[in-house]
Design a protein around this motif. Structure first.
Motif, PDB file in Angstrom:
ATOM      1  N   LYS A   4     -36.467 -67.210   6.377  1.00  0.00           N
ATOM      2  CA  LYS A   4     -36.770 -65.863   5.881  1.00  0.00           C
ATOM      3  C   LYS A   4     -35.830 -65.475   4.754  1.00  0.00           C
ATOM      4  O   LYS A   4     -36.229 -64.864   3.766  1.00  0.00           O
ATOM      5  CB  LYS A   4     -36.637 -64.861   7.035  1.00  0.00           C
ATOM      6  CG  LYS A   4     -37.515 -63.628   6.888  1.00  0.00           C
ATOM      7  CD  LYS A   4     -37.561 -62.860   8.195  1.00  0.00           C
ATOM      8  CE  LYS A   4     -38.737 -61.890   8.252  1.00  0.00           C
ATOM      9  NZ  LYS A   4     -38.952 -61.379   9.625  1.00  0.00           N
ATOM     10  N   TYR A  11     -34.379 -67.533   2.631  1.00  0.00           N
ATOM     11  CA  TYR A  11     -34.831 -68.262   1.451  1.00  0.00           C
ATOM     12  C   TYR A  11     -36.034 -67.555   0.841  1.00  0.00           C
ATOM     13  O   TYR A  11     -36.099 -67.347  -0.366  1.00  0.00           O
ATOM     14  CB  TYR A  11     -35.222 -69.701   1.833  1.00  0.00           C
ATOM     15  CG  TYR A  11     -34.090 -70.690   1.794  1.00  0.00           C
ATOM     16  CD1 TYR A  11     -32.940 -70.514   2.553  1.00  0.00           C
ATOM     17  CD2 TYR A  11     -34.173 -71.832   0.999  1.00  0.00           C
ATOM     18  CE1 TYR A  11     -31.910 -71.436   2.521  1.00  0.00           C
ATOM     19  CE2 TYR A  11     -33.150 -72.764   0.951  1.00  0.00           C
ATOM     20  CZ  TYR A  11     -32.024 -72.561   1.720  1.00  0.00           C
ATOM     21  OH  TYR A  11     -31.010 -73.478   1.676  1.00  0.00           O
ATOM     22  N   GLN A  12     -36.979 -67.225   1.697  1.00  0.00           N
ATOM     23  CA  GLN A  12     -38.200 -66.568   1.246  1.00  0.00           C
ATOM     24  C   GLN A  12     -37.878 -65.305   0.449  1.00  0.00           C
ATOM     25  O   GLN A  12     -38.392 -65.097  -0.647  1.00  0.00           O
ATOM     26  CB  GLN A  12     -39.041 -66.212   2.470  1.00  0.00           C
ATOM     27  CG  GLN A  12     -40.379 -65.585   2.151  1.00  0.00           C
ATOM     28  CD  GLN A  12     -41.186 -65.400   3.419  1.00  0.00           C
ATOM     29  OE1 GLN A  12     -40.636 -65.088   4.477  1.00  0.00           O
ATOM     30  NE2 GLN A  12     -42.481 -65.602   3.332  1.00  0.00           N
ATOM     31  N   ALA A  61     -32.215 -73.894  -4.145  1.00  0.00           N
ATOM     32  CA  ALA A  61     -33.245 -74.637  -4.875  1.00  0.00           C
ATOM     33  C   ALA A  61     -32.994 -76.133  -4.749  1.00  0.00           C
ATOM     34  O   ALA A  61     -33.934 -76.925  -4.593  1.00  0.00           O
ATOM     35  CB  ALA A  61     -33.256 -74.214  -6.342  1.00  0.00           C
ATOM     36  N   PHE A 116     -35.967 -66.023  -2.993  1.00  0.00           N
ATOM     37  CA  PHE A 116     -36.830 -66.497  -4.073  1.00  0.00           C
ATOM     38  C   PHE A 116     -37.807 -65.407  -4.504  1.00  0.00           C
ATOM     39  O   PHE A 116     -38.041 -65.218  -5.699  1.00  0.00           O
ATOM     40  CB  PHE A 116     -37.580 -67.763  -3.654  1.00  0.00           C
ATOM     41  CG  PHE A 116     -36.750 -69.000  -3.767  1.00  0.00           C
ATOM     42  CD1 PHE A 116     -36.494 -69.569  -5.015  1.00  0.00           C
ATOM     43  CD2 PHE A 116     -36.189 -69.596  -2.652  1.00  0.00           C
ATOM     44  CE1 PHE A 116     -35.708 -70.696  -5.126  1.00  0.00           C
ATOM     45  CE2 PHE A 116     -35.392 -70.731  -2.757  1.00  0.00           C
ATOM     46  CZ  PHE A 116     -35.161 -71.289  -4.000  1.00  0.00           C
ATOM     47  N   ALA A 117     -38.338 -64.689  -3.539  1.00  0.00           N
ATOM     48  CA  ALA A 117     -39.262 -63.604  -3.869  1.00  0.00           C
ATOM     49  C   ALA A 117     -38.555 -62.585  -4.755  1.00  0.00           C
ATOM     50  O   ALA A 117     -39.093 -62.142  -5.766  1.00  0.00           O
ATOM     51  CB  ALA A 117     -39.783 -62.948  -2.600  1.00  0.00           C
ATOM     52  N   PHE A 122     -35.937 -63.053  -6.635  1.00  0.00           N
ATOM     53  CA  PHE A 122     -35.631 -63.633  -7.938  1.00  0.00           C
ATOM     54  C   PHE A 122     -36.836 -63.564  -8.870  1.00  0.00           C
ATOM     55  O   PHE A 122     -36.712 -63.243 -10.040  1.00  0.00           O
ATOM     56  CB  PHE A 122     -35.185 -65.081  -7.771  1.00  0.00           C
ATOM     57  CG  PHE A 122     -34.958 -65.804  -9.056  1.00  0.00           C
ATOM     58  CD1 PHE A 122     -33.872 -65.501  -9.858  1.00  0.00           C
ATOM     59  CD2 PHE A 122     -35.839 -66.787  -9.487  1.00  0.00           C
ATOM     60  CE1 PHE A 122     -33.667 -66.164 -11.052  1.00  0.00           C
ATOM     61  CE2 PHE A 122     -35.642 -67.449 -10.677  1.00  0.00           C
ATOM     62  CZ  PHE A 122     -34.544 -67.137 -11.461  1.00  0.00           C
ATOM     63  N   PHE A 123     -37.994 -63.858  -8.328  1.00  0.00           N
ATOM     64  CA  PHE A 123     -39.190 -63.909  -9.179  1.00  0.00           C
ATOM     65  C   PHE A 123     -39.777 -62.534  -9.458  1.00  0.00           C
ATOM     66  O   PHE A 123     -40.503 -62.358 -10.410  1.00  0.00           O
ATOM     67  CB  PHE A 123     -40.262 -64.793  -8.537  1.00  0.00           C
ATOM     68  CG  PHE A 123     -39.993 -66.255  -8.720  1.00  0.00           C
ATOM     69  CD1 PHE A 123     -39.994 -66.812  -9.995  1.00  0.00           C
ATOM     70  CD2 PHE A 123     -39.734 -67.075  -7.638  1.00  0.00           C
ATOM     71  CE1 PHE A 123     -39.743 -68.154 -10.177  1.00  0.00           C
ATOM     72  CE2 PHE A 123     -39.476 -68.424  -7.809  1.00  0.00           C
ATOM     73  CZ  PHE A 123     -39.481 -68.971  -9.086  1.00  0.00           C
ATOM     74  N   LYS A 124     -39.440 -61.580  -8.624  1.00  0.00           N
ATOM     75  CA  LYS A 124     -40.059 -60.270  -8.757  1.00  0.00           C
ATOM     76  C   LYS A 124     -39.520 -59.498  -9.957  1.00  0.00           C
ATOM     77  O   LYS A 124     -40.219 -58.698 -10.554  1.00  0.00           O
ATOM     78  CB  LYS A 124     -39.843 -59.469  -7.468  1.00  0.00           C
ATOM     79  CG  LYS A 124     -40.827 -58.337  -7.312  1.00  0.00           C
ATOM     80  CD  LYS A 124     -40.907 -57.801  -5.888  1.00  0.00           C
ATOM     81  CE  LYS A 124     -39.670 -58.027  -5.076  1.00  0.00           C
ATOM     82  NZ  LYS A 124     -39.792 -57.541  -3.692  1.00  0.00           N
ATOM     83  N   GLU A 125     -38.271 -59.769 -10.292  1.00  0.00           N
ATOM     84  CA  GLU A 125     -37.622 -58.916 -11.295  1.00  0.00           C
ATOM     85  C   GLU A 125     -38.151 -59.034 -12.717  1.00  0.00           C
ATOM     86  O   GLU A 125     -37.551 -58.533 -13.638  1.00  0.00           O
ATOM     87  CB  GLU A 125     -36.098 -59.137 -11.307  1.00  0.00           C
ATOM     88  CG  GLU A 125     -35.632 -60.406 -10.651  1.00  0.00           C
ATOM     89  CD  GLU A 125     -34.151 -60.695 -10.885  1.00  0.00           C
ATOM     90  OE1 GLU A 125     -33.548 -60.055 -11.750  1.00  0.00           O
ATOM     91  OE2 GLU A 125     -33.614 -61.585 -10.223  1.00  0.00           O
ATOM     92  N   ILE A 165     -28.527 -69.298  -5.322  1.00  0.00           N
ATOM     93  CA  ILE A 165     -29.923 -69.614  -5.624  1.00  0.00           C
ATOM     94  C   ILE A 165     -30.051 -71.081  -6.011  1.00  0.00           C
ATOM     95  O   ILE A 165     -30.942 -71.795  -5.548  1.00  0.00           O
ATOM     96  CB  ILE A 165     -30.470 -68.717  -6.753  1.00  0.00           C
ATOM     97  CG1 ILE A 165     -30.482 -67.255  -6.311  1.00  0.00           C
ATOM     98  CG2 ILE A 165     -31.876 -69.151  -7.157  1.00  0.00           C
ATOM     99  CD1 ILE A 165     -30.975 -66.292  -7.371  1.00  0.00           C
TER     100      ILE A 165
END
Lengths: 110, 110
Positions: free
Chosen positions: B89, B91-92, B20, B95-96, B98-101, B16
């Motif tokens: 895709k 990467y998408q 980034a 990151f999605a 990572f942020f969802k949790e 990650i």
DNA sequence: TTGTAATATCGCAATATTACGATGTGTTGT
DNA sequence: ACAACACATCGTAATATTGCGATATTACAA
């Protein structure tokens, strides 16, 4: 030379880059994941959790605080950290928006 | 000292962070946005598009290529660049994910 | 072949980041 | 008051990144 030429780019481009930079170190990812996992205020633990020196950990925490991703509350002798949900959501949306704008079924390359 | 201690962190955390880092410069964001906007193979243009010197632009392109986000195809004297949808895709999703949790309605802080 | 255009790479200077020991500051227990 | 703890900050060394001029490299055109 050596310094990033921010004036050449739009505010949005600089903002995305700054946000990405906040995530561009495994220690900071580890801190965020730990806070997310606990889903609560965490006092202390963090220095033990990472394998880094106390000074280094403190520095990474400061960067995450500057980025707005976490907030620290003084709780007696120690400090409690937690995710700032508002800013977290902003990051989430910014990155999601950035990645969404591509037509994945479009032509690949010549 | 000075070097990131990658061995202290999980592969996922390092991954990650590396991803980034690829996004952590406004010039690279600008390049990606330009390629996305055109949604096609772009030859040349890029050096004119950013305000940076040719050598610097080439360097950023190389980093994006190393990250896998773009691919370059030699087209005669010039090189055509475009987004690599597959990696994009990835990467998408990374990151999605990572942020969802995070439970955004959970307790904020003490 | 010679010249020119398009990129890539090299080498260097300027700046930024990472890491940590040492030290400072405030808090808690005794 | 004083020692012990929890962090933050300072200073500095090691390393990484950024930027660019100079110099390859390759393709094409005259």
């Amino acid at each position: 030379m050596g310094a990033t030429k921010t004036d050449l780019f739009t505010k949005q481009q600089n903002d995305i880059a700054i946000m990405a930079k906040a995530l561009a170190h495994p220690a900071r990812i580890a801190i965020l994941q730990y806070l997310v996992k606990k889903n609560a205020c965490v006092c202390g633990d963090l220095v033990d959790e990472l394998g880094l020196a106390q000074a280094t950990t403190s520095q990474h925490l400061k960067e995450l605080k500057t980025a707005g991703l976490i907030q620290g509350t003084i709780e007696g002798a120690s400090v409690c950290y937690c995710i700032n949900p508002k800013v977290w959501k902003q990051y989430q949306q910014l990155f999601a928006g950035f990645f969404k704008e591509v037509d994945l079924n479009g032509p690949s390359c010549c």
